[in-house]
Design a protein around this motif. Structure first.
Motif, PDB file in Angstrom:
ATOM      1  N   GLU A   2     -58.113   8.036  12.040  1.00 27.87           N
ATOM      2  CA  GLU A   2     -58.479   6.631  11.864  1.00 27.87           C
ATOM      3  C   GLU A   2     -57.231   5.753  11.915  1.00 27.87           C
ATOM      4  N   SER A   3     -57.416   4.536  12.389  1.00 22.56           N
ATOM      5  CA  SER A   3     -56.308   3.586  12.451  1.00 22.56           C
ATOM      6  C   SER A   3     -56.207   2.824  11.140  1.00 22.56           C
ATOM      7  N   ILE A   4     -54.981   2.441  10.779  1.00 30.09           N
ATOM      8  CA  ILE A   4     -54.761   1.744   9.524  1.00 30.09           C
ATOM      9  C   ILE A   4     -53.631   0.744   9.686  1.00 30.09           C
ATOM     10  N   VAL A   5     -53.793  -0.423   9.078  1.00 30.86           N
ATOM     11  CA  VAL A   5     -52.723  -1.410   9.003  1.00 30.86           C
ATOM     12  C   VAL A   5     -52.426  -1.663   7.526  1.00 30.86           C
ATOM     13  N   ILE A   6     -51.154  -1.668   7.194  1.00 30.10           N
ATOM     14  CA  ILE A   6     -50.712  -1.848   5.813  1.00 30.10           C
ATOM     15  C   ILE A   6     -49.922  -3.143   5.754  1.00 30.10           C
ATOM     16  N   LEU A   7     -50.482  -4.130   5.068  1.00 28.10           N
ATOM     17  CA  LEU A   7     -49.921  -5.471   5.020  1.00 28.10           C
ATOM     18  C   LEU A   7     -49.062  -5.611   3.772  1.00 28.10           C
ATOM     19  N   GLY A   8     -47.757  -5.515   3.973  1.00 26.82           N
ATOM     20  CA  GLY A   8     -46.814  -5.519   2.867  1.00 26.82           C
ATOM     21  C   GLY A   8     -46.275  -4.126   2.638  1.00 26.82           C
ATOM     22  N   THR A   9     -45.015  -3.892   3.021  1.00 32.24           N
ATOM     23  CA  THR A   9     -44.454  -2.544   2.926  1.00 32.24           C
ATOM     24  C   THR A   9     -43.373  -2.496   1.837  1.00 32.24           C
ATOM     25  N   GLY A  10     -43.796  -2.857   0.631  1.00 34.55           N
ATOM     26  CA  GLY A  10     -42.947  -2.686  -0.545  1.00 34.55           C
ATOM     27  C   GLY A  10     -43.181  -1.315  -1.141  1.00 34.55           C
ATOM     28  N   GLY A  11     -43.092  -1.213  -2.469  1.00 35.52           N
ATOM     29  CA  GLY A  11     -43.231   0.085  -3.127  1.00 35.52           C
ATOM     30  C   GLY A  11     -44.565   0.748  -2.872  1.00 35.52           C
ATOM     31  N   VAL A  12     -45.664   0.005  -3.039  1.00 31.31           N
ATOM     32  CA  VAL A  12     -46.990   0.563  -2.758  1.00 31.31           C
ATOM     33  C   VAL A  12     -47.160   0.784  -1.257  1.00 31.31           C
ATOM     34  N   GLY A  13     -46.775  -0.205  -0.467  1.00 26.20           N
ATOM     35  CA  GLY A  13     -46.988  -0.130   0.973  1.00 26.20           C
ATOM     36  C   GLY A  13     -46.291   1.040   1.634  1.00 26.20           C
ATOM     37  N   LEU A  14     -45.058   1.306   1.250  1.00 22.44           N
ATOM     38  CA  LEU A  14     -44.326   2.430   1.847  1.00 22.44           C
ATOM     39  C   LEU A  14     -44.977   3.761   1.510  1.00 22.44           C
ATOM     40  N   ASN A  15     -45.498   3.872   0.299  1.00 20.81           N
ATOM     41  CA  ASN A  15     -46.189   5.107  -0.054  1.00 20.81           C
ATOM     42  C   ASN A  15     -47.533   5.211   0.647  1.00 20.81           C
ATOM     43  N   LEU A  16     -48.190   4.081   0.875  1.00 27.74           N
ATOM     44  CA  LEU A  16     -49.407   4.100   1.694  1.00 27.74           C
ATOM     45  C   LEU A  16     -49.099   4.623   3.091  1.00 27.74           C
ATOM     46  N   VAL A  17     -47.957   4.201   3.639  1.00 25.14           N
ATOM     47  CA  VAL A  17     -47.560   4.672   4.967  1.00 25.14           C
ATOM     48  C   VAL A  17     -47.389   6.185   4.966  1.00 25.14           C
ATOM     49  N   GLN A  18     -46.644   6.723   3.994  1.00 21.97           N
ATOM     50  CA  GLN A  18     -46.395   8.162   4.044  1.00 21.97           C
ATOM     51  C   GLN A  18     -47.648   8.976   3.746  1.00 21.97           C
ATOM     52  N   PHE A  19     -48.538   8.476   2.899  1.00 22.62           N
ATOM     53  CA  PHE A  19     -49.788   9.190   2.652  1.00 22.62           C
ATOM     54  C   PHE A  19     -50.712   9.105   3.873  1.00 22.62           C
ATOM     55  N   ALA A  20     -50.720   7.960   4.560  1.00 27.01           N
ATOM     56  CA  ALA A  20     -51.523   7.842   5.768  1.00 27.01           C
ATOM     57  C   ALA A  20     -51.060   8.833   6.829  1.00 27.01           C
ATOM     58  N   ALA A  21     -49.736   8.985   6.941  1.00 26.80           N
ATOM     59  CA  ALA A  21     -49.197   9.973   7.881  1.00 26.80           C
ATOM     60  C   ALA A  21     -49.583  11.385   7.457  1.00 26.80           C
ATOM     61  N   MET A  22     -49.598  11.635   6.163  1.00 21.31           N
ATOM     62  CA  MET A  22     -49.917  12.960   5.647  1.00 21.31           C
ATOM     63  C   MET A  22     -51.345  13.375   5.983  1.00 21.31           C
ATOM     64  N   VAL A  23     -52.283  12.404   5.983  1.00 20.46           N
ATOM     65  CA  VAL A  23     -53.681  12.752   6.248  1.00 20.46           C
ATOM     66  C   VAL A  23     -54.041  12.667   7.731  1.00 20.46           C
ATOM     67  N   GLY A  24     -53.064  12.314   8.575  1.00 17.48           N
ATOM     68  CA  GLY A  24     -53.316  12.328  10.012  1.00 17.48           C
ATOM     69  C   GLY A  24     -53.907  11.060  10.579  1.00 17.48           C
ATOM     70  N   ALA A  25     -53.660   9.920   9.946  1.00 18.72           N
ATOM     71  CA  ALA A  25     -54.118   8.643  10.507  1.00 18.72           C
ATOM     72  C   ALA A  25     -53.302   8.292  11.748  1.00 18.72           C
ATOM     73  N   HIS A  26     -53.930   7.515  12.651  1.00 27.60           N
ATOM     74  CA  HIS A  26     -53.221   7.059  13.855  1.00 27.60           C
ATOM     75  C   HIS A  26     -54.030   5.954  14.534  1.00 27.60           C
ATOM     76  N   PRO A  27     -53.308   4.866  14.912  1.00 28.61           N
ATOM     77  CA  PRO A  27     -51.921   4.540  14.579  1.00 28.61           C
ATOM     78  C   PRO A  27     -51.794   4.042  13.144  1.00 28.61           C
ATOM     79  N   ILE A  28     -50.564   4.051  12.656  1.00 32.48           N
ATOM     80  CA  ILE A  28     -50.236   3.544  11.324  1.00 32.48           C
ATOM     81  C   ILE A  28     -49.339   2.328  11.522  1.00 32.48           C
TER      82      ILE A  28
END
Length: 276
Positions: free
Chosen positions: A32-58
């Motif tokens: 699934e595709s995901i957009v993360i609006l705001g890449t601070g402390g929560v956002g950066l971890n959302l990015v790495q967890f999204a990558a961990m579960v196989g989302a694309h694109p991130i």
């Protein structure tokens, strides 16, 4: 004993919230595709967890290039500086005209909430993590898609269960599957707490206060004073929570994560030699 106690401070919000948002609110699926609006402390971890579960694109979105650079290191396939582009158009160029499957909004700003809703697919999910400031402009959206399976919902800390989720995160970190380098940008002594909060508010930083011994009573008093400090400046905090860790460590850590500098505050003692 073999766990980095400083990392424990990040479990006060940034890491645990991101885990809960993806698992419990967004229920992000492989591919699934995901957009993360705001890449601070929560956002950066959302990015790495999204990558961990196989989302694309991130897709990571922020106003600051150094945060977007970090987002790429954490697993973002695309990044957008929203100062420079029409955000909705840029996201659709990446994911296609149908829109993104999941949009996670971390700023609490009405304009960004509206853009998150607009860029999301007809049956997509919009998760609001950011909390709007009291008295701020209210978002305006066309609600018809909500009657046909589009989802717009708020998240309270991702619905995290600390007693269940934090041990999982510890195991992942110890196995080398999670990274936290770059999340802690500055370190302050507790005596410099006012300076630390003033520095954190504009950029939603994650701060670790270190090198001071605290009793639980001292910590509670400092948390109360911090709440008064924020409220006196019109920031407010609808939640103040402190959790005492039980790690065998020679240092004490107090981690604070200020979400958008507005109405969300979490405090956590990351490490104590023993409960007090």
């Amino acid at each position: 004993p073999d766990f980095d106690a400083e990392v424990g401070a990040l479990f006060g919000c940034a890491v645990t919230t991101a885990m809960g948002v993806l698992n419990n609110n967004a229920r992000l699926g492989i591919g699934e595709s995901i957009v993360i609006l705001g890449t601070g402390g929560v956002g950066l971890n959302l990015v790495q967890f999204a990558a961990m579960v196989g989302a694309h694109p991130i897709i990571g979105v922020d106003l600051h290039d150094h945060k977007l650079e970090l987002a790429r290191k954490f697993g973002a396939t695309h990044t957008i500086n929203s100062r420079d582009f029409n955000l909705v158009e840029e996201v659709r160029k990446i994911v296609g005209a149908a829109g993104v499957d999941v949009a996670i909004e971390n700023t609490g700003l009405a304009d960004v909430i509206e853009q998150a809703y607009e860029m999301t697919a007809t049956q997509g999910r919009v998760i609001l993590v950011g909390v709007p400031a009291k008295g701020a402009r209210k978002p305006s959206i066309y609600t018809l898609p909500l009657h046909f399976q589009k989802l717009l919902t708020g998240s309270e800390g991702g619905g995290c269960r600390p007693e269940v989720d934090i041990p999982k995160l510890v195991r992942l970190h110890q196995a080398g599957k999670l990274r936290f380098d770059g999340l802690v940008s500055k370190r302050y002594r507790l005596d410099d707490i006012n300076e630390a909060i003033a520095a954190a508010i504009p950029d939603r930083e994650c701060i670790v206060f270190r090198d001071q011994r605290l009793t639980w009573r001292d910590f509670s008093e400092r948390t109360r004073r911090l709440g008064n400090f924020l409220r006196a400046r019109g920031l407010g905090c609808h939640q103040e929570r402190a959790e005492l860790g039980n790690f065998e460590s020679g240092q004490d850590h107090l981690g604070l994560y200020l979400h958008n500098g507005n109405e969300y505050l979490e405090g956590m003692v990351g490490a104590y030699k023993a409960r007090v």
